[in-house]
Design a protein around this motif. Structure first.
Motif: not given
Length: 455
Positions: A237-254
């Motif tokens: 579950l932790l891995e899933s939350a990490d995947d969800i957070a950084y995959s979308a957020a990195d694009i937002e920052d980009g």
């Protein structure tokens, strides 16, 4: 053991020593108690100057390891609440444990990147490369397993060391966290020789989870929680939350930095999506029509709302996939990350493709290379000094001076807490503890100072 009994075991109170006395009105559960111990500590604060994706970025909009960890903490806790509702309906969870799972995931999300060195994964690569070269060029007393700890250095493994030992808080138990708080960040429950098997179908062998110095600590946790050298259910579950957070957020920052735009997102998602294509692209088109020409609104608002929409789909898919793979997850036998076999796997793949576009930005590459040089250079300086008998607090020569530069908290653990038998391994680990714990800015500055580039 029934799953209900297993949940009771892993969500109850268990530490290496009894926790300190609290006031009678303290209504926190065992994991909220852990969160309180962690949130004000120095290792957490240092995350504010550690790279998430954009090293040494001056914009205060862009995420750091700290803001990323806070987002993962919230998303993980949210997933935990949904899973708790599922478990309560199935009568798999005692009602008096309600709230413990979401609190445990809140803790796990906060600390999951605590051991990452300066400059993130590129910093990890610098450490691994240094020691691969060092061991091939120098005679050493280290065993194959001891060498593998350094040659395969991993921030997740360092996190376990920080949480269980390295943060000195008055005794050898560090934060003295709940066993499940510690187990939740062991993604690959193997040592550095049994793990790091590539290719492998066993997720527990993909990397490794603990250094030789923490083997006994891991075994106590593994035996008490009856994990059978497999993943704790919460890890998935932790891995899933990490995947969800950084995959979308990195694009937002980009997007905010102008590296990619809405057109790039639309193009990649059109190519990569299948199951979720219609809903996701319609949402993006709707957001463009609403905000593209709105006064005083820039592109970042479209991307923020798009991120929220796609993250919602991914969260729902994670909960559904957990329910569908419940038996394998509870036994630690699921050999995939949940996001990769969920109904939202196409969204994750689309974001991943966009991430590579962001990661290849020249400004990022140049700063990562500078970070590599600093970390590699600092290791070279301190490891050479450690070969001398003068690498200790008593003395005024170069080696003694370098030893005294190492933070007192790390020296305390090295001198009084860490009782590992191989002195050479201990010295090297002291150096890695110190350098991997640095912020990006401090690593660059200290390297420049020690090389005489900047005084």
């Amino acid at each position: 053991m029934s799953y209900k009994s297993k949940w009771k075991l892993i969500l109850d109170e268990k530490r290496f020593r009894d926790k300190s006395h609290t006031i009678e009105s303290d209504g926190r559960n065992t994991f909220e108690n852990d969160y309180g111990r962690l949130i004000s500590s120095a290792p957490i604060r240092r995350l504010q100057d550690k790279t998430q994706v954009f090293p040494l970025e001056q914009s205060d909009y862009i995420r750091t390891r700290l803001t990323h960890s806070l987002e993962v903490s919230y998303l993980a806790s949210s997933i935990g609440q949904s899973i708790e509702n599922y478990l309560l309906k199935k009568k798999e969870l005692d009602f008096d444990l309600k709230g413990n799972l979401s609190s445990l995931l809140r803790v796990a999300g906060l600390v999951h990147d605590l051991g990452n060195p300066p400059f993130g994964h590129f910093g990890e690569e610098a450490i691994k490369k240094f020691f691969s070269n060092y061991f091939s060029e120098n005679q050493t007393t280290l065993s194959k397993l001891e060498k593998a700890d350094f040659k395969n250095f991993d921030g997740n493994v360092q996190t376990f060391r920080i949480l269980s030992k390295l943060y000195y808080f008055g005794d050898e138990f560090g934060y003295n966290l709940n066993y499940s708080s510690l187990a939740s960040i062991i993604k690959y429950p193997s040592n550095s020789v049994d793990g790091n098997k590539k290719p492998t179908t066993e997720i527990a062998k993909k990397k490794f989870g603990y250094f030789v110095t923490e083997t006994a600590t891991y075994k106590k946790i593994n035996d008490y929680l009856k994990l059978g050298n497999r993943r704790h259910p919460v890890v998935y579950l932790l891995e899933s939350a990490d995947d969800i957070a950084y995959s979308a957020a990195d694009i937002e920052d980009g997007v905010k930095l102008g590296i990619i735009g809405v057109k790039d997102i639309e193009e990649i998602f059109s190519k990569k999506l299948d199951k979720n294509k219609k809903d996701v692209l319609e949402n993006l088109e709707y957001l463009k029509s609403m905000y593209s020409k709105a006064p005083n609104v820039d592109t970042s608002l479209i991307i923020q709302k798009f991120r929220i929409f796609t993250q919602k789909i991914m969260l729902e898919a994670i909960v559904k996939c957990f329910e569908e793979n419940y038996d394998d997850i509870m036994q630690g036998k699921l050999e995939d990350e949940i996001i990769d076999i969920s109904d939202a796997k196409d969204i994750r793949k689309a974001y991943k493709t966009l991430q590579f576009k962001v990661f290849d930005e020249k400004s990022i590459l140049k700063k990562e290379i500078a970070g590599w040089e600093a970390i590699y250079g600092l290791l070279d300086i301190f490891v050479k000094a450690s070969k001398s008998d003068s690498f200790q607090a008593n003395g005024n020569n170069l080696e003694a001076r370098l030893y005294k530069i190492i933070s007192s908290s790390h020296r305390k653990v090295y001198e009084d807490i860490e009782n590992y038998s191989n002195p050479e391994y201990k010295k090297l680990q002291l150096i890695v503890d110190f350098i991997s714990g640095m912020t990006d800015t401090y690593a660059i500055r200290l390297f420049q100072e020690l090389k005489g580039i900047k005084i």
